[in-house]
Scaffold this motif. Structure first.
Motif, PDB file in Angstrom:
ATOM      1  N   PRO A  21      34.054 145.877  77.524  1.00  0.00           N
ATOM      2  CA  PRO A  21      34.125 146.651  76.455  1.00  0.00           C
ATOM      3  C   PRO A  21      35.741 146.900  76.181  1.00  0.00           C
ATOM      4  N   TRP A  22      36.323 146.636  74.842  1.00  0.00           N
ATOM      5  CA  TRP A  22      37.831 146.888  74.631  1.00  0.00           C
ATOM      6  C   TRP A  22      38.580 146.134  75.679  1.00  0.00           C
ATOM      7  N   GLY A  23      38.122 145.160  76.838  1.00  0.00           N
ATOM      8  CA  GLY A  23      38.871 144.279  77.554  1.00  0.00           C
ATOM      9  C   GLY A  23      38.991 145.141  79.035  1.00  0.00           C
ATOM     10  N   ALA A  24      37.812 146.139  79.061  1.00  0.00           N
ATOM     11  CA  ALA A  24      37.662 146.696  80.441  1.00  0.00           C
ATOM     12  C   ALA A  24      37.127 145.821  81.266  1.00  0.00           C
ATOM     13  N   ALA A  25      36.645 146.523  82.606  1.00  0.00           N
ATOM     14  CA  ALA A  25      36.017 145.627  83.417  1.00  0.00           C
ATOM     15  C   ALA A  25      34.409 145.263  82.896  1.00  0.00           C
ATOM     16  N   ALA A  26      33.988 144.289  83.687  1.00  0.00           N
ATOM     17  CA  ALA A  26      32.870 143.537  83.387  1.00  0.00           C
ATOM     18  C   ALA A  26      31.718 144.496  83.211  1.00  0.00           C
ATOM     19  N   ALA A  27      30.761 144.596  82.196  1.00  0.00           N
ATOM     20  CA  ALA A  27      29.772 145.742  82.179  1.00  0.00           C
ATOM     21  C   ALA A  27      28.411 145.092  81.635  1.00  0.00           C
ATOM     22  N   ASP A  28      27.539 145.997  81.792  1.00  0.00           N
ATOM     23  CA  ASP A  28      26.214 145.557  81.242  1.00  0.00           C
ATOM     24  C   ASP A  28      26.098 146.605  80.134  1.00  0.00           C
ATOM     25  N   VAL A  29      25.717 146.384  79.095  1.00  0.00           N
ATOM     26  CA  VAL A  29      25.833 147.390  77.697  1.00  0.00           C
ATOM     27  C   VAL A  29      24.337 147.395  77.275  1.00  0.00           C
TER      28      VAL A  29
ATOM     29  N   PRO B 180      37.679 153.759  69.835  1.00  0.00           N
ATOM     30  CA  PRO B 180      36.496 154.189  69.542  1.00  0.00           C
ATOM     31  C   PRO B 180      35.636 153.203  69.030  1.00  0.00           C
ATOM     32  N   GLY B 181      34.121 153.439  69.273  1.00  0.00           N
ATOM     33  CA  GLY B 181      33.333 152.449  68.801  1.00  0.00           C
ATOM     34  C   GLY B 181      32.385 151.697  69.562  1.00  0.00           C
ATOM     35  N   VAL B 182      32.714 151.760  70.958  1.00  0.00           N
ATOM     36  CA  VAL B 182      32.054 150.951  71.911  1.00  0.00           C
ATOM     37  C   VAL B 182      31.686 152.253  73.078  1.00  0.00           C
ATOM     38  N   SER B 183      31.166 153.136  72.898  1.00  0.00           N
ATOM     39  CA  SER B 183      30.952 154.212  73.767  1.00  0.00           C
ATOM     40  C   SER B 183      29.293 154.610  73.884  1.00  0.00           C
TER      41      SER B 183
ATOM     42  N   GLU C 142      23.638 137.453  76.328  1.00  0.00           N
ATOM     43  CA  GLU C 142      24.887 136.878  77.248  1.00  0.00           C
ATOM     44  C   GLU C 142      26.383 137.066  77.046  1.00  0.00           C
ATOM     45  N   GLY C 143      26.864 137.958  77.395  1.00  0.00           N
ATOM     46  CA  GLY C 143      28.133 138.042  77.172  1.00  0.00           C
ATOM     47  C   GLY C 143      29.173 137.327  77.505  1.00  0.00           C
ATOM     48  N   ARG C 144      28.924 136.628  78.622  1.00  0.00           N
ATOM     49  CA  ARG C 144      29.715 135.385  79.622  1.00  0.00           C
ATOM     50  C   ARG C 144      31.113 136.092  79.513  1.00  0.00           C
ATOM     51  N   GLY C 145      31.369 137.318  79.837  1.00  0.00           N
ATOM     52  CA  GLY C 145      32.835 137.681  80.037  1.00  0.00           C
ATOM     53  C   GLY C 145      33.545 137.840  78.822  1.00  0.00           C
ATOM     54  N   ARG C 146      32.868 137.745  77.586  1.00  0.00           N
ATOM     55  CA  ARG C 146      33.481 137.910  76.501  1.00  0.00           C
ATOM     56  C   ARG C 146      34.102 139.456  76.118  1.00  0.00           C
ATOM     57  N   LEU C 147      34.865 139.705  75.250  1.00  0.00           N
ATOM     58  CA  LEU C 147      35.671 141.013  75.070  1.00  0.00           C
ATOM     59  C   LEU C 147      34.249 141.568  74.192  1.00  0.00           C
ATOM     60  N   LEU C 148      34.086 142.796  74.195  1.00  0.00           N
ATOM     61  CA  LEU C 148      32.971 143.745  73.339  1.00  0.00           C
ATOM     62  C   LEU C 148      33.840 144.651  72.476  1.00  0.00           C
ATOM     63  N   LEU C 149      33.723 144.350  71.197  1.00  0.00           N
ATOM     64  CA  LEU C 149      34.659 145.261  70.285  1.00  0.00           C
ATOM     65  C   LEU C 149      33.473 145.780  69.207  1.00  0.00           C
ATOM     66  N   PRO C 150      33.867 146.783  68.647  1.00  0.00           N
ATOM     67  CA  PRO C 150      33.242 147.402  67.218  1.00  0.00           C
ATOM     68  C   PRO C 150      33.249 146.096  66.255  1.00  0.00           C
ATOM     69  N   SER C 151      32.397 145.843  65.515  1.00  0.00           N
ATOM     70  CA  SER C 151      32.350 144.883  64.525  1.00  0.00           C
ATOM     71  C   SER C 151      33.376 145.292  63.399  1.00  0.00           C
ATOM     72  N   PHE C 152      33.709 144.497  62.506  1.00  0.00           N
ATOM     73  CA  PHE C 152      34.814 144.694  61.658  1.00  0.00           C
ATOM     74  C   PHE C 152      34.190 145.810  60.133  1.00  0.00           C
ATOM     75  N   SER C 153      35.200 146.288  59.621  1.00  0.00           N
ATOM     76  CA  SER C 153      34.886 147.098  58.495  1.00  0.00           C
ATOM     77  C   SER C 153      36.062 146.560  57.508  1.00  0.00           C
ATOM     78  N   ASP C 154      35.509 146.060  56.350  1.00  0.00           N
ATOM     79  CA  ASP C 154      36.379 145.530  55.319  1.00  0.00           C
ATOM     80  C   ASP C 154      36.127 146.612  54.050  1.00  0.00           C
ATOM     81  N   VAL C 155      37.161 147.479  54.153  1.00  0.00           N
ATOM     82  CA  VAL C 155      36.938 148.559  52.990  1.00  0.00           C
ATOM     83  C   VAL C 155      37.744 148.302  51.865  1.00  0.00           C
ATOM     84  N   HIS C 156      38.030 147.039  51.714  1.00  0.00           N
ATOM     85  CA  HIS C 156      38.912 146.768  50.517  1.00  0.00           C
ATOM     86  C   HIS C 156      38.868 145.264  50.161  1.00  0.00           C
ATOM     87  N   VAL C 157      37.545 144.824  49.539  1.00  0.00           N
ATOM     88  CA  VAL C 157      37.399 143.526  48.967  1.00  0.00           C
ATOM     89  C   VAL C 157      36.817 143.345  47.887  1.00  0.00           C
TER      90      VAL C 157
END
Length: 403
Positions: free
Chosen positions: A8-16, A356-359, A41-56
């Motif tokens: 999550p946000w580049g922190a240590a490996a976790a199970d969410v 924020p967003g991944v707690s 399977e996260g496979r060690g990937r980063l976990l971030l909030p998904s994106f929000s496009d508020v001007h498209v």
């Protein structure tokens, strides 16, 4: 559902752990516990909030169509006429182009979208209908809000107000406005119509502001006056406003303080200008700031590729950010900054260093993406992505699943 072995946000490996549409637990990764078929399977990937496009502008997209020569004339009116002259001239129905664009945005990691839908005497509600159809088609994969948008102004062509009102009756979420001084040349009347319709239909307001310098300040002050007088705190957004930093530090500071007082949010498209208000100052003052791609390879410009990770890179670049915490701020604005504009219940980006967003308790709108750190993800913009919306996997490997 469990997202196993993710950072999550580049922190240590976790199970969410996700239950329903919420994150309910985050634990250190247990390598001895293999994931089940229901897990991701996260496979060690980063976990971030998904994106929000508020001007498209989904309604003017040419995603999926061949590249064409840029034929737009300078200025908002000239560009609008170029769009008006060409948008119908495709082999693919307009509604399908819009849907293709939204599908590609979701596949790249955007699950919150606030799109403009042009309404005027030329297209009437045709473009609005296409955006509404795409919203309904992908309702299970993304949250979409529609801004009814008078791209050609409100006062220049008879019948515009009636069409705008009809779109609000049909379910538009936000009432739009544009350059009240430069385009319609009667800013008080333009804004009175915008705020009156918003108040009558109980929707929010979003004002496109391309106006330069002191003229932009004048129009902004009229927006501030109406927001305060009508008690519309937290319900007004300024889009672009990229020249409000050209009028001196004292005026810029006064505007930022007014935005914070009235909870007026701002949407940026990371423009190639140096006169925009300081992103750090806006965030530290408590102003909600979101990010958007604007056009998507449309009749206004060839830029835009449905990937908000690209636009996050651009936001960091145009602001001259090199420090990790500032580049991660751009990433926070591109994800949760826009989410806070679309929903007052969403966590806000309130300071440099906040992620924020991944707690536990947060909505499970998430993006798994390859990268050593959040900054490297912005720089490299990898393709190994898994997209989760409301606790369900909706895309993997840049393609939608289960549709």
């Amino acid at each position: 559902m469990l997202i196993a072995n993710t950072r999550p946000w580049g922190a240590a490996a976790a199970d969410v752990e996700i239950e329903g549409d919420r994150i309910v637990a985050i634990r250190p990764h247990d390598a001895a516990s293999p994931p089940t078929d229901a897990d991701v399977e996260g496979r060690g990937r980063l976990l971030l909030p998904s994106f929000s496009d508020v001007h498209v502008h989904l309604d003017s997209s040419r995603i999926g169509l061949p590249f064409r020569e840029h034929t737009g004339a300078p200025g908002v009116w000239g560009m609008m006429l170029n769009d008006r002259a060409n948008w119908r001239n495709t082999d693919i129905p307009h509604a399908e182009v819009v849907a293709t664009t939204l599908e590609r945005m979701i596949a790249h990691g955007t699950t919150r979208v606030r799109s403009f839908a042009q309404v005027d005497v030329d297209c009437k509600l045709d473009k609005f209908d296409s955006v509404m159809a795409a919203k309904e088609r992908f309702a299970g994969q993304a949250e979409v809000q529609i801004i009814t948008f008078p791209q050609a102004g409100i006062l220049r062509e008879a019948g515009t107000v009636e069409l705008l009102e009809e779109s609000l009756k049909q379910g538009s979420d936000v009432m739009g406005g544009i350059d009240p001084s430069m385009l319609d040349r009667d800013p008080a009347k333009h804004l009175d119509i915008v705020f009156d319709l918003a108040e009558r239909y109980q929707v929010e307001v979003d004002i496109h502001l391309h106006e330069p310098g002191e003229l932009g300040v004048f129009s902004t002050e009229l927006v501030i006056e109406r927001t305060r007088a009508l008690g519309m705190q937290g319900k007004v957004n300024l889009s672009h406003a990229y020249d409000l930093g050209a009028v001196g530090e004292a005026t810029s500071r006064r505007l930022i303080d007014a935005f914070a007082e009235l909870d007026i949010s701002m949407a940026t498209v990371a423009p190639s200008t140096s006169n925009h208000l300081s992103l750090v100052q806006l965030i530290e003052a408590g102003v909600r700031v979101g990010l958007g791609e604007d056009g998507q390879r449309d009749y206004w410009s060839p830029y835009g590729n449905c990937d908000m990770l690209d636009r996050t890179w651009q936001l960091a670049f145009v602001n001259g950010y090199r420090r990790d915490d500032l580049i991660e701020l751009a990433l926070a604005v591109g994800t949760m900054g826009g989410a806070s504009i679309m929903s007052p219940a969403s966590p806000r980006v309130a300071a440099v260093g906040e992620r924020p967003g991944v707690s536990v308790g947060d909505r499970a709108d998430l993006l798994l993406v390859d990268g050593e750190t959040p900054v490297s993800a912005v720089m490299d913009r990898g393709a190994d992505r898994t997209v989760i919306h409301d606790g369900r996997v909706v895309a993997d490997g840049l393609a939608l699943v289960g549709v």
